[in-house]
Design a protein around this motif. Structure first.
Motif: not given
Length: 584
Positions: A39-54
């Motif tokens: 859950l911790k890592h998916l939260d981090e990935i979600e933030i980074l993904a939005k910066e890449c329009d994903v």
């Protein structure tokens, strides 16, 4: 498994992308991490993904998946994780370059390595000098041609040295974490490890070892756990690259059931066929874990008698010491015989805090080397020292008087006398050995008293002459002498008594370590404290395991060269590793 956040994030994204859609259980099983960590890592990935329009989508009963092109996200994460894996200092670079040389069968140029590590060519050339020095100590030479630098070394030696280097990559070794309802063991790795090996492979190897430990019901020490994972990780990569072990050892030995269990698990997980010789090497690891002897070294028949004979001459022993040494040394000898040397994180502390026990352990290990032609390293020796130190402390706590019985009228009479001592003498006497006269003459014993049925003269150890039937007069004599010995033990100032103020030297000029030893030993010979050969003996002792700690060293020699026990002190300005330090 604890790793760099960017590294795990990168592989999580890659895993989700390749599977199209995954569930939490898929991630838990593949990466061997807890739901909380996911859950911790998916939260981090979600933030980074939005910066890449994903968008990272997490839908119950549907799965976890991406909407959009994740290539830019992977590129960004890859750059971040690679930046975190670059060696940061000279020590890390030397270790990394050395391992790369051992792992690679092809040359690489100094310039390409400098660019890879983001340092100048001059810096890297300096690093290579340290690499060359380290490898020369392992009897490995660096060669060069137009394509770059490379090594000429057989596969077995490559793996042995890679494994030795990788031991340094473990950070805080292992830790325990609750996953669901179960506590399990996991590891924390330095980033260097992932520069050399595939992240997914490491994750799966660790998972296989954890499952193997559960299924086999074996209990692995931290060292065994780490060593097995390192061996499997190296072997997996080398097998995939068609780099196999040389068939220079017998490979027909029957495999342990637990070895077969581990092999089946590895072959199924990685979809490979493990060669016969590789299976034999895995069998060696399993045998060591099971505490069984490897091969036919002949440790069973006379090993206990060998230990007792050596310890009688140098220290004495009790049943607990012999039992502890046998339990430790038999698998240790097997490990060392097959190049599976153990790592001891406390070696320096043991040498410093328990110098007497370490010296006794080293003498025992040298005797083992002479008898069995197997050399135990300094780390193994330090573990042996802990067994000996425990014995020394037990002996001190009990206040026992240690004795040998010398009798000329046969073993039956000797044993009868030993029993009489146990029942009739008020002081507690520990009989270390019962000897005939001929055995006594050949022995170099180290005890508090000699109880003998025949006169023995001119010994440094007190001799008490008694009847085999232990008369009342004998008992009184024994009690009186033992009381004196006990009093001397309490009031002993042996250390200070050994210091001769005439042998305290000050050397103002700079000299080498060897020069300091020569000054000390020449003085000892001149004053008739030591005989010829004392210098070579002290140098040999230092070459086996240094006695220096920071600015202090305590060199010593084989007792054969000591005419009168003495402590000599020298204070000199010395050149140590290129630095000027006062050495005592």
């Amino acid at each position: 498994m604890l790793v760099d956040n960017n590294l795990l994030n990168y592989h999580l994204v890659q895993f989700i992308k390749n599977r199209k859609s995954v569930h939490y259980g898929d991630i838990e099983n593949h990466f061997d991490i807890s739901r909380k960590t996911i859950l911790k890592h998916l939260d981090e990935i979600e933030i980074l993904a939005k910066e890449c329009d994903v968008d990272l989508v997490r839908k119950p009963n549907v799965g976890i998946y991406f909407q959009g092109n994740v290539d830019d996200l992977l590129t960004q994460l890859n750059q971040q994780q690679r930046k975190g894996l670059i060696p940061e200092n000279k020590q890390e670079r030397v270790r990394y370059i050395t391992t790369r040389l051992l792992m690679s069968n092809n040359p690489f140029t100094i310039q390409s390595m400098a660019e890879e590590l983001f340092v100048s060519r001059t810096t890297l050339e300096s690093d290579i000098k340290n690499v060359r020095k380290y490898l020369e100590e392992q009897n490995i030479k660096i060669y060069s041609n137009q394509q770059g630098i490379y090594l000429k070394v057989d596969e077995s030696s490559r793996r042995k040295n890679i494994s030795k280097l990788l031991q340094d990559f473990w950070n805080q070794t292992t830790y325990v974490e609750k996953r669901g309802e179960k506590l399990s063991r996991h590891i924390q790795l330095n980033g260097d490890f992932y520069q050399l090996f595939n992240y997914q492979d490491i994750t799966q190897v660790i998972k296989c070892v954890n499952e193997f430990e559960d299924a086999s019901k074996l209990i692995l020490t931290d060292y065994e756990y780490e060593s097995l994972i390192i061996h499997l990780t190296i072997a997996l990569q080398r097998i995939r690259n068609n780099k196999f072990l040389n068939n220079n050892q017998e490979s027909n030995a029957a495999l342990e059931k637990n070895t077969i269990l581990l092999i089946n698990k590895i072959e199924k997980t990685f979809q490979i066929n493990i060669p016969v010789l590789e299976k034999q090497y895995l069998n060696i690891h399993v045998l060591a874990i099971e505490g069984k002897e490897i091969g036919e070294q002949g440790f069973n028949d006379d090993f206990e008698n060998f230990l007792k004979e050596h310890l009688t001459k140098s220290l004495s022993y009790d049943k607990e010491l012999i039992s502890g040494l046998i339990l430790h040394l038999r698998p240790a000898l097997s490990r060392s015989n097959y190049g599976l040397g153990i790592r001891n994180p406390y070696t320096k502390q043991i040498k410093k805090v328990y110098p007497e026990a370490f010296e006794q352990a080293m003498q025992l290990c040298l005797a083992i080397r002479d008898k069995y032609s197997i050399e135990l390293n300094e780390d193994e020796t330090a573990y042996v020292a802990l067994h000996i130190q425990s014995f020394i402390e037990r002996r001190s706590a009990k206040g026992q008087i240690q004795a040998v019985i010398v009798c000329s009228t046969g073993l039956g009479t000797s044993r009868f006398l030993e029993q009489q001592l146990k029942t009739k003498v008020t002081h507690h006497i520990e009989v270390i050995s019962v000897m005939s006269v001929s055995e006594f003459l050949k022995s170099n014993i180290n005890v508090d008293i000699i109880i003998s049925t025949i006169p023995i003269k001119n010994t440094s150890i007190p001799v008490i002459l008694v009847s085999p039937f232990l008369t009342n007069q004998d008992i009184e004599t024994l009690d009186l002498n033992i009381s004196v010995i006990e009093k001397k033990k309490i009031q002993s100032r042996d250390f200070l008594d050994l210091i001769d103020t005439n042998l305290i030297s000050f050397v103002e000029t700079k000299c080498t370590r060897k020069g300091a030893l020569k000054i000390i030993t020449d003085r000892l010979k001149d004053e008739k404290y030591a005989s010829a050969g004392v210098l070579k003996s002290a140098e040999k002792r230092e070459s086996i395991s240094t006695t220096s700690f920071g600015s202090i060293a305590t060199p010593h020699c084989d007792p054969r060269y000591v005419l009168t026990p003495n402590i000599s002190i020298l204070i000199a300005l010395m050149e140590l590793n290129g630095e000027r330090k006062k050495l005592k």
